[in-house]
Design a protein around this motif. Structure first.
Motif, PDB file in Angstrom:
ATOM      1  N   UNK A   1       0.842  -1.185   0.000  1.00  0.00           N
ATOM      2  CA  UNK A   1       0.000   0.000   0.000  1.00  0.00           C
ATOM      3  C   UNK A   1       0.886   1.246   0.000  1.00  0.00           C
ATOM      4  N   UNK A   2       0.434   2.288  -0.693  1.00  0.00           N
ATOM      5  CA  UNK A   2       1.091   3.582  -0.635  1.00  0.00           C
ATOM      6  C   UNK A   2       0.424   4.404   0.463  1.00  0.00           C
ATOM      7  N   UNK A   3       1.224   5.137   1.211  1.00  0.00           N
ATOM      8  CA  UNK A   3       0.724   5.852   2.383  1.00  0.00           C
ATOM      9  C   UNK A   3       1.106   7.320   2.298  1.00  0.00           C
ATOM     10  N   UNK A   4       0.105   8.182   2.275  1.00  0.00           N
ATOM     11  CA  UNK A   4       0.368   9.613   2.363  1.00  0.00           C
ATOM     12  C   UNK A   4       0.750   9.959   3.798  1.00  0.00           C
ATOM     13  N   UNK A   5       1.677  10.885   3.935  1.00  0.00           N
ATOM     14  CA  UNK A   5       2.035  11.321   5.276  1.00  0.00           C
ATOM     15  C   UNK A   5       3.079  10.462   5.933  1.00  0.00           C
ATOM     16  N   UNK A   6       3.736   9.564   5.193  1.00  0.00           N
ATOM     17  CA  UNK A   6       4.896   8.821   5.683  1.00  0.00           C
ATOM     18  C   UNK A   6       4.501   7.664   6.606  1.00  0.00           C
ATOM     19  N   UNK A   7       4.650   6.426   6.147  1.00  0.00           N
ATOM     20  CA  UNK A   7       4.265   5.271   6.960  1.00  0.00           C
ATOM     21  C   UNK A   7       5.305   4.930   8.021  1.00  0.00           C
ATOM     22  N   UNK A   8       4.842   4.366   9.120  1.00  0.00           N
ATOM     23  CA  UNK A   8       5.760   3.916  10.168  1.00  0.00           C
ATOM     24  C   UNK A   8       5.253   2.597  10.755  1.00  0.00           C
ATOM     25  N   UNK A   9       4.803   2.625  12.010  1.00  0.00           N
ATOM     26  CA  UNK A   9       4.448   1.397  12.714  1.00  0.00           C
ATOM     27  C   UNK A   9       3.371   0.585  12.020  1.00  0.00           C
ATOM     28  N   UNK A  10       3.504  -0.755  12.135  1.00  0.00           N
ATOM     29  CA  UNK A  10       2.574  -1.697  11.527  1.00  0.00           C
ATOM     30  C   UNK A  10       2.031  -2.643  12.589  1.00  0.00           C
ATOM     31  N   UNK A  11       0.816  -3.121  12.371  1.00  0.00           N
ATOM     32  CA  UNK A  11       0.221  -4.132  13.245  1.00  0.00           C
ATOM     33  C   UNK A  11      -1.056  -4.648  12.621  1.00  0.00           C
TER      34      UNK A  11
END
Length: 301
Positions: free
Chosen positions: A49-59
């Motif tokens: 997935x592309x994420x606006x606003x910069x991706x970080x933590x996942x769960x």
């Protein structure tokens, strides 16, 4: 301490973070490419997935949907099995100080999201920061205050304890985790070096002995953590003793790690020359590398 050498799994990223082992493969965020990707055992990387606003933590929620932190968007996104994304939680009303950061999701679906507490990339002075809780229905609230850059966090196998790293505090702080998601009984779980005062960015960074970043829990109750100022990964015992360490390859820093693989003994580490947005955006020099360790993973994430 055992001599180990990192093996490159995948390279050519901008800045990898939030590594996770899930459904038989690795998952990572690339901050400055704006994507979440999976990585197979042969190093093949595919964008999820592309994420606006910069991706970080996942769960992951109990129903299997992926949660992704949008750092600058101050939101937690939800990604379904079909790849469609939506806003799971909007934290903008909480006046988040600086970007959001890493996240751990409990078996109940409660998510815990850290934040910087200040604008790191402009060199602002550090400040104490909160940890946020996002309930399964997307309701966001304050979980804890006064942390020094709450970052990578783990939850024990019994679901009863959350331990969060304070990158600018040289320590891990533990909480009792209630079935309703409440955090209580705050205490220091490990103090690896003295906590420096939060003064200027340069002074605070220069005073850090150990800066715990992304991390994972093992079956002995120790935490493997990336040391963001030490160019290494370290294994930390309760109390704070560093009982093992592996140096990053020359010229690279270590900014997150996670245990996984089929037997849980592979430690994946996110490596890059530095963490500065302008430099990492311009140059795809980030690396995912692995070492094998003796004690398998435990808990979450």
């Amino acid at each position: 301490m055992t001599e180990r050498t990192f093996t490159t799994l995948s390279d050519g990223g901008h800045f990898f973070e939030g590594p996770r082992w899930h459904d038989g493969r690795w998952w990572v965020s690339d901050f400055y490419a704006g994507v979440v990707a999976t990585v197979e055992a042969d190093g093949t990387r595919r964008t999820v997935v592309e994420v606006e606003g910069q991706p970080s933590g996942l769960g992951w929620l109990p129903d299997g949907d992926l949660l992704v932190v949008s750092m600058k968007g101050h939101r937690v996104l939800r990604v379904g099995a079909d790849g469609a994304s939506s806003v799971h939680a909007d934290l903008t009303s909480l006046d988040v100080p600086g970007p959001l950061n890493d996240m751990v999701v409990a078996p109940t679906g409660h998510a815990y999201v850290g934040c910087f507490g200040f604008d790191l990339m402009t060199g602002a002075d550090p400040a104490p920061a909160p940890l946020y809780r996002v309930d399964p229905d997307g309701t966001a609230s304050l979980a804890a205050e006064g942390l020094h850059f709450p970052n990578g966090a783990v939850i024990t196998d019994d679901g009863a304890t959350l331990v969060v790293g304070e990158t600018l505090g040289c320590r891990y702080t533990a909480f009792a985790l209630g079935p309703d998601g409440a955090l209580t009984d705050r205490r220091v779980w490990a103090q690896m070096a003295p906590t420096p005062p939060l003064t200027t960015m340069g002074e605070t960074l220069g005073a850090l002995g150990v800066a715990p970043d992304g991390c994972g829990l093992d079956a002995d109750g120790h935490i493997w953590a990336a040391d963001a100022v030490g160019s290494r990964v370290v294994r930390i015992a309760p109390g704070g003793e560093v009982v093992d360490e592996v140096a990053a390859p020359e010229g690279l820093g270590a900014f997150a790690c996670m245990l996984g693989g089929e037997d849980g003994r592979t430690l994946l580490t996110c490596l890059a020359p530095d963490f500065f947005e302008h430099a990492r955006t311009a140059a795809p020099e980030a690396v995912l590398a692995t070492i094998e360790v003796d004690v398998p993973r435990a808990g979450l994430p």
